[in-house]
Design a protein around this motif. Sequence first.
Motif, PDB file in Angstrom:
ATOM      1  N   MET A   1      -2.334-119.644  -9.438  1.00 28.22           N
ATOM      2  CA  MET A   1      -2.457-118.243  -9.057  1.00 28.22           C
ATOM      3  C   MET A   1      -3.227-117.515 -10.154  1.00 28.22           C
ATOM      4  O   MET A   1      -2.942-117.662 -11.325  1.00 28.22           O
ATOM      5  CB  MET A   1      -1.076-117.614  -8.859  1.00 28.22           C
ATOM      6  CG  MET A   1      -1.144-116.166  -8.456  1.00 28.22           C
ATOM      7  SD  MET A   1       0.449-115.404  -8.090  1.00 28.22           S
ATOM      8  CE  MET A   1       0.894-116.240  -6.591  1.00 28.22           C
ATOM      9  N   ARG A   2      -4.206-116.732  -9.751  1.00 26.21           N
ATOM     10  CA  ARG A   2      -5.012-115.933 -10.677  1.00 26.21           C
ATOM     11  C   ARG A   2      -4.364-114.561 -10.879  1.00 26.21           C
ATOM     12  O   ARG A   2      -3.855-113.962  -9.929  1.00 26.21           O
ATOM     13  CB  ARG A   2      -6.417-115.727 -10.124  1.00 26.21           C
ATOM     14  CG  ARG A   2      -7.189-116.989  -9.938  1.00 26.21           C
ATOM     15  CD  ARG A   2      -7.929-117.279 -11.176  1.00 26.21           C
ATOM     16  NE  ARG A   2      -8.778-118.446 -10.978  1.00 26.21           N
ATOM     17  CZ  ARG A   2      -9.400-118.998 -11.955  1.00 26.21           C
ATOM     18  NH1 ARG A   2      -9.300-118.527 -13.168  1.00 26.21           N
ATOM     19  NH2 ARG A   2     -10.155-120.047 -11.730  1.00 26.21           N
ATOM     20  N   THR A   3      -4.405-114.086 -12.115  1.00 26.12           N
ATOM     21  CA  THR A   3      -3.854-112.781 -12.443  1.00 26.12           C
ATOM     22  C   THR A   3      -4.990-111.793 -12.664  1.00 26.12           C
ATOM     23  O   THR A   3      -5.886-112.045 -13.474  1.00 26.12           O
ATOM     24  CB  THR A   3      -2.983-112.856 -13.712  1.00 26.12           C
ATOM     25  OG1 THR A   3      -1.910-113.766 -13.467  1.00 26.12           O
ATOM     26  CG2 THR A   3      -2.416-111.495 -14.073  1.00 26.12           C
ATOM     27  N   VAL A  22      -6.908-102.667  -2.331  1.00 26.67           N
ATOM     28  CA  VAL A  22      -6.854-103.952  -3.034  1.00 26.67           C
ATOM     29  C   VAL A  22      -5.788-104.850  -2.419  1.00 26.67           C
ATOM     30  O   VAL A  22      -6.025-106.041  -2.167  1.00 26.67           O
ATOM     31  CB  VAL A  22      -6.595-103.740  -4.546  1.00 26.67           C
ATOM     32  CG1 VAL A  22      -6.234-105.052  -5.239  1.00 26.67           C
ATOM     33  CG2 VAL A  22      -7.819-103.103  -5.207  1.00 26.67           C
ATOM     34  N   LEU A  23      -4.621-104.304  -2.167  1.00 27.60           N
ATOM     35  CA  LEU A  23      -3.539-105.116  -1.597  1.00 27.60           C
ATOM     36  C   LEU A  23      -3.884-105.625  -0.199  1.00 27.60           C
ATOM     37  O   LEU A  23      -3.429-106.693   0.195  1.00 27.60           O
ATOM     38  CB  LEU A  23      -2.231-104.327  -1.589  1.00 27.60           C
ATOM     39  CG  LEU A  23      -1.642-104.039  -2.974  1.00 27.60           C
ATOM     40  CD1 LEU A  23      -0.419-103.145  -2.855  1.00 27.60           C
ATOM     41  CD2 LEU A  23      -1.314-105.331  -3.711  1.00 27.60           C
ATOM     42  N   GLN A  28      -2.154-112.200  -1.435  1.00 29.93           N
ATOM     43  CA  GLN A  28      -1.070-112.155  -2.419  1.00 29.93           C
ATOM     44  C   GLN A  28      -0.561-113.545  -2.804  1.00 29.93           C
ATOM     45  O   GLN A  28       0.055-113.709  -3.851  1.00 29.93           O
ATOM     46  CB  GLN A  28       0.078-111.296  -1.888  1.00 29.93           C
ATOM     47  CG  GLN A  28      -0.321-109.874  -1.555  1.00 29.93           C
ATOM     48  CD  GLN A  28      -0.839-109.122  -2.767  1.00 29.93           C
ATOM     49  OE1 GLN A  28      -0.127-108.973  -3.737  1.00 29.93           O
ATOM     50  NE2 GLN A  28      -2.081-108.671  -2.717  1.00 29.93           N
ATOM     51  N   ALA A  29      -0.813-114.535  -1.983  1.00 32.37           N
ATOM     52  CA  ALA A  29      -0.404-115.901  -2.313  1.00 32.37           C
ATOM     53  C   ALA A  29      -1.332-116.525  -3.349  1.00 32.37           C
ATOM     54  O   ALA A  29      -0.957-117.483  -4.031  1.00 32.37           O
ATOM     55  CB  ALA A  29      -0.378-116.764  -1.056  1.00 32.37           C
ATOM     56  N   LEU A  30      -2.542-115.988  -3.486  1.00 35.19           N
ATOM     57  CA  LEU A  30      -3.533-116.533  -4.416  1.00 35.19           C
ATOM     58  C   LEU A  30      -3.712-115.693  -5.674  1.00 35.19           C
ATOM     59  O   LEU A  30      -4.180-116.203  -6.696  1.00 35.19           O
ATOM     60  CB  LEU A  30      -4.891-116.664  -3.715  1.00 35.19           C
ATOM     61  CG  LEU A  30      -4.933-117.574  -2.499  1.00 35.19           C
ATOM     62  CD1 LEU A  30      -6.306-117.502  -1.842  1.00 35.19           C
ATOM     63  CD2 LEU A  30      -4.587-119.000  -2.886  1.00 35.19           C
ATOM     64  N   PHE A  31      -3.360-114.408  -5.589  1.00 32.49           N
ATOM     65  CA  PHE A  31      -3.606-113.498  -6.699  1.00 32.49           C
ATOM     66  C   PHE A  31      -2.355-112.716  -7.078  1.00 32.49           C
ATOM     67  O   PHE A  31      -1.663-112.186  -6.220  1.00 32.49           O
ATOM     68  CB  PHE A  31      -4.715-112.496  -6.337  1.00 32.49           C
ATOM     69  CG  PHE A  31      -6.036-113.147  -6.068  1.00 32.49           C
ATOM     70  CD1 PHE A  31      -6.880-113.489  -7.103  1.00 32.49           C
ATOM     71  CD2 PHE A  31      -6.430-113.430  -4.770  1.00 32.49           C
ATOM     72  CE1 PHE A  31      -8.098-114.095  -6.863  1.00 32.49           C
ATOM     73  CE2 PHE A  31      -7.647-114.037  -4.511  1.00 32.49           C
ATOM     74  CZ  PHE A  31      -8.482-114.373  -5.563  1.00 32.49           C
ATOM     75  N   GLN A  53      -3.962-109.377 -24.159  1.00 30.80           N
ATOM     76  CA  GLN A  53      -2.841-110.045 -24.838  1.00 30.80           C
ATOM     77  C   GLN A  53      -2.006-110.856 -23.854  1.00 30.80           C
ATOM     78  O   GLN A  53      -1.465-111.900 -24.201  1.00 30.80           O
ATOM     79  CB  GLN A  53      -1.951-109.008 -25.541  1.00 30.80           C
ATOM     80  CG  GLN A  53      -2.576-108.355 -26.741  1.00 30.80           C
ATOM     81  CD  GLN A  53      -2.469-109.208 -27.979  1.00 30.80           C
ATOM     82  OE1 GLN A  53      -1.568-110.036 -28.084  1.00 30.80           O
ATOM     83  NE2 GLN A  53      -3.394-109.038 -28.905  1.00 30.80           N
ATOM     84  N   GLU A  54      -1.923-110.366 -22.629  1.00 25.86           N
ATOM     85  CA  GLU A  54      -1.149-111.054 -21.590  1.00 25.86           C
ATOM     86  C   GLU A  54      -1.897-112.255 -21.020  1.00 25.86           C
ATOM     87  O   GLU A  54      -1.331-113.030 -20.252  1.00 25.86           O
ATOM     88  CB  GLU A  54      -0.804-110.074 -20.466  1.00 25.86           C
ATOM     89  CG  GLU A  54       0.135-108.960 -20.907  1.00 25.86           C
ATOM     90  CD  GLU A  54       0.320-107.895 -19.842  1.00 25.86           C
ATOM     91  OE1 GLU A  54       0.416-108.256 -18.643  1.00 25.86           O
ATOM     92  OE2 GLU A  54       0.361-106.703 -20.203  1.00 25.86           O
ATOM     93  N   GLY A  55      -3.171-112.393 -21.360  1.00 27.53           N
ATOM     94  CA  GLY A  55      -3.947-113.546 -20.913  1.00 27.53           C
ATOM     95  C   GLY A  55      -4.360-113.504 -19.453  1.00 27.53           C
ATOM     96  O   GLY A  55      -4.402-114.543 -18.790  1.00 27.53           O
ATOM     97  N   VAL A  56      -4.708-112.333 -18.959  1.00 28.61           N
ATOM     98  CA  VAL A  56      -5.108-112.213 -17.556  1.00 28.61           C
ATOM     99  C   VAL A  56      -6.413-112.956 -17.290  1.00 28.61           C
ATOM    100  O   VAL A  56      -7.203-113.211 -18.198  1.00 28.61           O
ATOM    101  CB  VAL A  56      -5.254-110.739 -17.123  1.00 28.61           C
ATOM    102  CG1 VAL A  56      -3.940-110.002 -17.288  1.00 28.61           C
ATOM    103  CG2 VAL A  56      -6.360-110.046 -17.867  1.00 28.61           C
ATOM    104  N   ASP A  57      -6.639-113.289 -16.032  1.00 32.69           N
ATOM    105  CA  ASP A  57      -7.875-113.952 -15.624  1.00 32.69           C
ATOM    106  C   ASP A  57      -9.017-112.968 -15.437  1.00 32.69           C
ATOM    107  O   ASP A  57     -10.179-113.315 -15.636  1.00 32.69           O
ATOM    108  CB  ASP A  57      -7.651-114.730 -14.317  1.00 32.69           C
ATOM    109  CG  ASP A  57      -6.658-115.856 -14.508  1.00 32.69           C
ATOM    110  OD1 ASP A  57      -6.923-116.747 -15.335  1.00 32.69           O
ATOM    111  OD2 ASP A  57      -5.601-115.823 -13.842  1.00 32.69           O
ATOM    112  N   ALA A  58      -8.693-111.733 -15.022  1.00 33.22           N
ATOM    113  CA  ALA A  58      -9.737-110.736 -14.782  1.00 33.22           C
ATOM    114  C   ALA A  58      -9.168-109.344 -14.972  1.00 33.22           C
ATOM    115  O   ALA A  58      -7.992-109.085 -14.712  1.00 33.22           O
ATOM    116  CB  ALA A  58     -10.300-110.879 -13.376  1.00 33.22           C
TER     117      ALA A  58
END
Length: 92
Positions: A1-3, A22-23, A28-31, A53-58
Amino acid sequence: MRTIHFIINKLSSQAAIIEETVLNEFDQALFNITFKLSEYKGHTVELTKASLQEGVDAIVACGGDGTINEVAQCLVPVSYTHLRAHETGRNL
């Protein structure tokens, strides 16, 4: 899952509809989607640094050139950042 973190200028004319849009558009199953509202000048920098700091993908900046510039300051290691906003045609 991408954050993905959406950093939104709460004074933006589109702020009220960004979250709903956006929602509706992201699966929601992928992001894993998080919305952060900036409330004052410089707050976007704080929110962006916290997201990194949280290490998000985008990280997605939602607002005007000031919001985009503050996010970019944290992502691009240069003293001056010039960005051109891209109109998606989706009212985001």
